[in-house]
Design a protein around this motif. Structure first.
Motif, PDB file in Angstrom:
ATOM      1  N   LEU A   1       0.863  -1.186   0.000  1.00  0.00           N
ATOM      2  CA  LEU A   1       0.000   0.000   0.000  1.00  0.00           C
ATOM      3  C   LEU A   1       0.894   1.229   0.000  1.00  0.00           C
ATOM      4  N   GLY A   2       0.633   2.164  -0.908  1.00  0.00           N
ATOM      5  CA  GLY A   2       1.385   3.418  -0.919  1.00  0.00           C
ATOM      6  C   GLY A   2       0.660   4.450  -0.077  1.00  0.00           C
ATOM      7  N   SER A   3       0.426   5.624  -0.661  1.00  0.00           N
ATOM      8  CA  SER A   3      -0.221   6.699   0.095  1.00  0.00           C
ATOM      9  C   SER A   3      -1.748   6.705  -0.108  1.00  0.00           C
ATOM     10  N   ARG A   4      -2.306   5.647  -0.684  1.00  0.00           N
ATOM     11  CA  ARG A   4      -3.761   5.422  -0.806  1.00  0.00           C
ATOM     12  C   ARG A   4      -4.419   6.365  -1.811  1.00  0.00           C
ATOM     13  N   HIS A   5      -3.666   6.856  -2.803  1.00  0.00           N
ATOM     14  CA  HIS A   5      -4.254   7.838  -3.718  1.00  0.00           C
ATOM     15  C   HIS A   5      -4.892   7.226  -4.962  1.00  0.00           C
TER      16      HIS A   5
ATOM     17  N   ALA B   1       3.829  14.878 -10.442  1.00  0.00           N
ATOM     18  CA  ALA B   1       2.386  14.823 -10.693  1.00  0.00           C
ATOM     19  C   ALA B   1       1.727  16.088 -10.145  1.00  0.00           C
ATOM     20  N   SER B   2       0.419  16.192 -10.326  1.00  0.00           N
ATOM     21  CA  SER B   2      -0.273  17.413  -9.894  1.00  0.00           C
ATOM     22  C   SER B   2      -0.280  17.552  -8.375  1.00  0.00           C
ATOM     23  N   LEU B   3      -0.205  16.406  -7.697  1.00  0.00           N
ATOM     24  CA  LEU B   3      -0.256  16.403  -6.224  1.00  0.00           C
ATOM     25  C   LEU B   3       1.041  15.785  -5.714  1.00  0.00           C
TER      26      LEU B   3
ATOM     27  N   ILE C   1       1.803  12.043  -3.034  1.00  0.00           N
ATOM     28  CA  ILE C   1       1.707  10.640  -3.464  1.00  0.00           C
ATOM     29  C   ILE C   1       3.051   9.951  -3.261  1.00  0.00           C
ATOM     30  N   SER C   2       3.037   8.663  -2.848  1.00  0.00           N
ATOM     31  CA  SER C   2       4.305   7.964  -2.593  1.00  0.00           C
ATOM     32  C   SER C   2       5.037   7.674  -3.901  1.00  0.00           C
ATOM     33  N   VAL C   3       6.371   7.635  -3.794  1.00  0.00           N
ATOM     34  CA  VAL C   3       7.186   7.405  -4.994  1.00  0.00           C
ATOM     35  C   VAL C   3       6.887   6.024  -5.577  1.00  0.00           C
TER      36      VAL C   3
ATOM     37  N   VAL D   1       5.075   5.344  -9.293  1.00  0.00           N
ATOM     38  CA  VAL D   1       5.701   4.687 -10.451  1.00  0.00           C
ATOM     39  C   VAL D   1       4.975   3.369 -10.758  1.00  0.00           C
ATOM     40  N   ALA D   2       4.417   2.715  -9.740  1.00  0.00           N
ATOM     41  CA  ALA D   2       3.764   1.413  -9.970  1.00  0.00           C
ATOM     42  C   ALA D   2       2.580   1.516 -10.909  1.00  0.00           C
ATOM     43  N   THR D   3       1.969   2.702 -11.028  1.00  0.00           N
ATOM     44  CA  THR D   3       0.793   2.850 -11.890  1.00  0.00           C
ATOM     45  C   THR D   3       1.059   3.722 -13.119  1.00  0.00           C
TER      46      THR D   3
ATOM     47  N   GLU E   1     -13.600  14.690  -2.285  1.00  0.00           N
ATOM     48  CA  GLU E   1     -14.989  14.470  -2.666  1.00  0.00           C
ATOM     49  C   GLU E   1     -15.024  14.254  -4.167  1.00  0.00           C
ATOM     50  N   GLU E   2     -14.145  13.392  -4.682  1.00  0.00           N
ATOM     51  CA  GLU E   2     -14.020  13.256  -6.124  1.00  0.00           C
ATOM     52  C   GLU E   2     -13.621  11.837  -6.486  1.00  0.00           C
ATOM     53  N   ILE E   3     -13.839  11.505  -7.748  1.00  0.00           N
ATOM     54  CA  ILE E   3     -13.349  10.246  -8.320  1.00  0.00           C
ATOM     55  C   ILE E   3     -12.677  10.624  -9.639  1.00  0.00           C
ATOM     56  N   GLN E   4     -11.525  10.022  -9.905  1.00  0.00           N
ATOM     57  CA  GLN E   4     -10.810  10.359 -11.145  1.00  0.00           C
ATOM     58  C   GLN E   4     -10.749   9.173 -12.100  1.00  0.00           C
ATOM     59  N   ALA E   5     -10.793   9.500 -13.396  1.00  0.00           N
ATOM     60  CA  ALA E   5     -10.511   8.544 -14.469  1.00  0.00           C
ATOM     61  C   ALA E   5      -9.540   9.235 -15.427  1.00  0.00           C
TER      62      ALA E   5
HETATM   63  C1  FAD Z   1      -5.636  14.161  -5.795  1.00  0.00           C
HETATM   64  C2  FAD Z   1      -4.934  13.202  -6.730  1.00  0.00           C
HETATM   65  C3  FAD Z   1      -4.150  13.701  -7.739  1.00  0.00           C
HETATM   66  C4  FAD Z   1      -3.518  12.835  -8.637  1.00  0.00           C
HETATM   67  N1  FAD Z   1      -2.755  13.354  -9.626  1.00  0.00           N
HETATM   68  C5  FAD Z   1      -2.191  12.553 -10.545  1.00  0.00           C
HETATM   69  C6  FAD Z   1      -1.404  13.089 -11.597  1.00  0.00           C
HETATM   70  O1  FAD Z   1      -1.147  14.295 -11.673  1.00  0.00           O
HETATM   71  N2  FAD Z   1      -0.931  12.230 -12.529  1.00  0.00           N
HETATM   72  C7  FAD Z   1      -1.181  10.897 -12.488  1.00  0.00           C
HETATM   73  O2  FAD Z   1      -0.735  10.181 -13.403  1.00  0.00           O
HETATM   74  N3  FAD Z   1      -1.882  10.350 -11.463  1.00  0.00           N
HETATM   75  C8  FAD Z   1      -2.380  11.144 -10.496  1.00  0.00           C
HETATM   76  N4  FAD Z   1      -3.085  10.599  -9.459  1.00  0.00           N
HETATM   77  C9  FAD Z   1      -3.165   9.132  -9.350  1.00  0.00           C
HETATM   78  C10 FAD Z   1      -2.050   8.578  -8.466  1.00  0.00           C
HETATM   79  O3  FAD Z   1      -0.813   9.135  -8.810  1.00  0.00           O
HETATM   80  C11 FAD Z   1      -1.919   7.058  -8.613  1.00  0.00           C
HETATM   81  O4  FAD Z   1      -3.124   6.439  -8.301  1.00  0.00           O
HETATM   82  C12 FAD Z   1      -0.800   6.481  -7.735  1.00  0.00           C
HETATM   83  O5  FAD Z   1      -0.587   5.131  -8.072  1.00  0.00           O
HETATM   84  C13 FAD Z   1      -1.110   6.566  -6.261  1.00  0.00           C
HETATM   85  O6  FAD Z   1       0.046   6.219  -5.545  1.00  0.00           O
HETATM   86  P1  FAD Z   1      -0.059   5.758  -4.020  1.00  0.00           P
HETATM   87  O7  FAD Z   1       1.274   5.885  -3.397  1.00  0.00           O
HETATM   88  O8  FAD Z   1      -1.188   6.410  -3.367  1.00  0.00           O
HETATM   89  O9  FAD Z   1      -0.307   4.198  -4.207  1.00  0.00           O
HETATM   90  P2  FAD Z   1      -1.562   3.307  -3.834  1.00  0.00           P
HETATM   91  O10 FAD Z   1      -2.764   3.890  -4.438  1.00  0.00           O
HETATM   92  O11 FAD Z   1      -1.546   3.068  -2.391  1.00  0.00           O
HETATM   93  O12 FAD Z   1      -1.135   1.983  -4.639  1.00  0.00           O
HETATM   94  C14 FAD Z   1      -1.062   2.017  -6.044  1.00  0.00           C
HETATM   95  C15 FAD Z   1      -0.277   0.814  -6.562  1.00  0.00           C
HETATM   96  O13 FAD Z   1       1.095   0.924  -6.159  1.00  0.00           O
HETATM   97  C16 FAD Z   1       1.510  -0.295  -5.552  1.00  0.00           C
HETATM   98  N5  FAD Z   1       2.549   0.009  -4.584  1.00  0.00           N
HETATM   99  C17 FAD Z   1       2.546   0.972  -3.646  1.00  0.00           C
HETATM  100  N6  FAD Z   1       3.676   0.923  -2.929  1.00  0.00           N
HETATM  101  C18 FAD Z   1       4.414  -0.100  -3.432  1.00  0.00           C
HETATM  102  C19 FAD Z   1       5.666  -0.672  -3.103  1.00  0.00           C
HETATM  103  N7  FAD Z   1       6.417  -0.189  -2.124  1.00  0.00           N
HETATM  104  N8  FAD Z   1       6.102  -1.738  -3.820  1.00  0.00           N
HETATM  105  C20 FAD Z   1       5.362  -2.246  -4.829  1.00  0.00           C
HETATM  106  N9  FAD Z   1       4.170  -1.741  -5.186  1.00  0.00           N
HETATM  107  C21 FAD Z   1       3.707  -0.686  -4.488  1.00  0.00           C
HETATM  108  C22 FAD Z   1       0.243  -0.830  -4.920  1.00  0.00           C
HETATM  109  O14 FAD Z   1       0.355  -2.221  -4.627  1.00  0.00           O
HETATM  110  C23 FAD Z   1      -0.753  -0.531  -6.022  1.00  0.00           C
HETATM  111  O15 FAD Z   1      -0.628  -1.495  -7.048  1.00  0.00           O
HETATM  112  C24 FAD Z   1      -3.688  11.423  -8.516  1.00  0.00           C
HETATM  113  C25 FAD Z   1      -4.458  10.920  -7.464  1.00  0.00           C
HETATM  114  C26 FAD Z   1      -5.061  11.806  -6.572  1.00  0.00           C
HETATM  115  C27 FAD Z   1      -5.871  11.256  -5.438  1.00  0.00           C
END
Ligand code: FAD
Length: 425
Positions: A49-53, A110-112, A115-117, A121-123, A293-297
């Motif tokens: 779990l990363g930062s739950r974004h 990214a815009s925010l 978010i965890s590194v 990168v995982a997504t 209060e949002e959902i993104q696609a």
């Molecule tokens: C307000 C907001 C703004 C955003 N802006 C952007 C943007 O500008 N551009 C963009 O492209 N996206 C954006 N996003 C989407 C966001 O960057 C992605 O959803 C990102 O993956 C979230 O990272 P997280 O750390 O919260 O990971 P999580 O949502 O917690 O997890 C995402 C994935 O990463 C994996 N993961 C996390 N940590 C590890 C680890 N240590 N090892 C292996 N896998 C791991 C998880 O298993 C999961 O598969 C935004 C989201 C929000 C809420």
């Protein structure tokens, strides 16, 4: 087995947006890499779990979630090689401050920044810029705990690195990320409002090239492009385009992408130069956004199809307007990562910030995916989408090879979760 005091019940926890309540039986919080290795080796199924974004269930599991926030917040820079080694659980905001203090910078954010590194990168998370690939493209190495519990380094010369850059959590738990860095730089951000569709149709690529990072905000309705955010590097000679001559108006006061929202949280505008990490995100790291209060696609198509794709979205603009706060259009350079949404093609990204109305969003997604279907839209891995697994395999041509690699590296499916079971088969 890890101690009970390093685990937390998970049933009341949600993602940042609050649209996903995690099903995990518990959240493990190891405080050292050794602890994490023991946890992985002794747990049949677990998901990092990363930062739950993320807005979908990619980080959820019916078994154990593991967070790295308890691991030491390491950050070192090898100045000769221009590589930073950062603890995977750090946020981009934390990494940026540490790098800036040492005189270094990342290519983009990214815009925010909260978010965890590793999660970003995982997504395949990205910012904007015709010359900027996704954030995963800066990854020159990973240190990853495999299903056996062993730590493996996937370095710059490892042919599997491109498969590991965007790995959806399927190949192991990343404990450290090695990132390419460059000397720090300064950026000035300006925001203009009001650009007609005729101008966008004629000059889309030149407008998106008029800065190091450019974003357009719209609702695909008759009012055209509502805002253009231009971030120009002081050390680059970007092409200058006179947005005022095209009919846009430079903002006199700070502007939020969602009209009516609190502007205290947006990064400085008005063309005032500042450090890279205080201008490239749209939102300040010092401002903690409330649970959204949002959902993104978001969907990425070939940049060459940008104008017809925008025209297709304009045809459904009125239909999605009631559920749409705003849509952001960004440009991303082609990426080598197998599963980056911009893999192998210069891309334009259509991001949608919806009201947190799950059922209405579920109606809007197929409309958007049908409108973009002629352009082979690749959904963002961390956001909601309606696309079937079969469709994902069509638009992500290396998804089958990635699934095979995941089976090879994790034959017992230790890092599988329901999201991955569905997508990888
Ligand atoms: C307000 C907001 C703004 C955003 N802006 C952007 C943007 O500008 N551009 C963009 O492209 N996206 C954006 N996003 C989407 C966001 O960057 C992605 O959803 C990102 O993956 C979230 O990272 P997280 O750390 O919260 O990971 P999580 O949502 O917690 O997890 C995402 C994935 O990463 C994996 N993961 C996390 N940590 C590890 C680890 N240590 N090892 C292996 N896998 C791991 C998880 O298993 C999961 O598969 C935004 C989201 C929000 C809420």
């Amino acid at each position: 087995m890890i101690d009970d005091d390093t685990t937390t019940a998970a049933h009341t926890r949600t993602n940042w947006a609050g649209n996903v309540t995690y099903s995990a039986s518990r959240l493990a919080e190891p405080t050292s890499v050794d602890d994490l290795q023991r946890l992985v080796a002794s747990t049949p199924r677990l998901t990092a779990l990363g930062s739950r974004h993320s807005f979908n269930t990619i980080a959820d599991t019916d078994a154990v979630q593991v967070t790295l926030t308890g691991l030491p917040p390491e950050l070192d820079v090898d100045s000769d090689r221009r590589v930073a080694r950062v603890a995977a659980g750090l946020t981009h905001a934390q990494v940026a401050v540490g790098l800036e203090a040492r005189g270094w910078a990342l290519a983009n954010l990214a815009s925010l920044p909260h978010i965890s590194v590793a999660g970003a990168v995982a997504t395949g998370t990205h910012g904007s810029g015709v010359g900027n690939a996704s954030l995963a493209q800066s990854v020159v190495g990973l240190e990853i705990v495999r299903a056996s519990g062993d730590v493996e380094v996937v370095g710059a010369d490892d042919p599997r690195l491109d498969a590991h850059r965007v790995a959806l959590g399927a190949l192991g738990v990343v404990v450290a990320v090695r990132l390419a860095v460059e000397p720090t730089y300064r950026v000035a951000q300006t925001v203009h409002t009001g650009l007609g569709w005729d101008v966008v149709d004629a000059q889309f690529e030149s407008i998106m090239s008029a800065g190091y990072s450019v974003s357009m905000f719209t609702g695909y309705t008759d009012d055209g492009i509502r805002q253009i955010w231009t971030k120009r590097r002081e050390d680059r000679d970007d092409a200058v385009i006179d947005l005022a001559a095209l009919g846009a108006v430079a903002g006199a006061e700070p502007i939020h992408p969602v009209p009516g929202s609190e502007t205290a949280g947006v990064t400085e505008q008005g063309g005032v130069p500042g450090p890279w990490h205080e201008r490239l995100p749209h939102f300040r790291s010092s401002f903690t956004p409330s649970a959204g209060e949002e959902i993104q696609a978001e969907y990425m198509v070939d940049a060459a199809d940008a104008v017809p794709a925008i025209q297709a979205l304009r045809r459904i603009g009125d239909a999605i307007a009631p559920v749409l706060f705003v849509s952001e259009i960004r440009r991303i350079a082609a990426d080598d990562a197998w599963l980056a949404p911009s893999s192998g093609r210069d891309s334009v990204a259509f991001h949608f910030t919806f009201r947190r109305q799950t059922e209405d969003v579920a109606v809007a997604l197929p409309l958007i995916e049908n409108a973009l279907a002629p352009f082979g839209p690749r959904p963002h891995w961390g956001k909601v989408a309606a696309a079937s697994p079969e469709r994902l395999h069509q638009v992500y041509p290396q998804l089958g090879a990635f699934a095979a690699l995941a089976r090879d590296l994790d034959p017992e499916g230790r890092f599988r979760n329901p999201f991955l079971d569905r997508v990888l088969g």
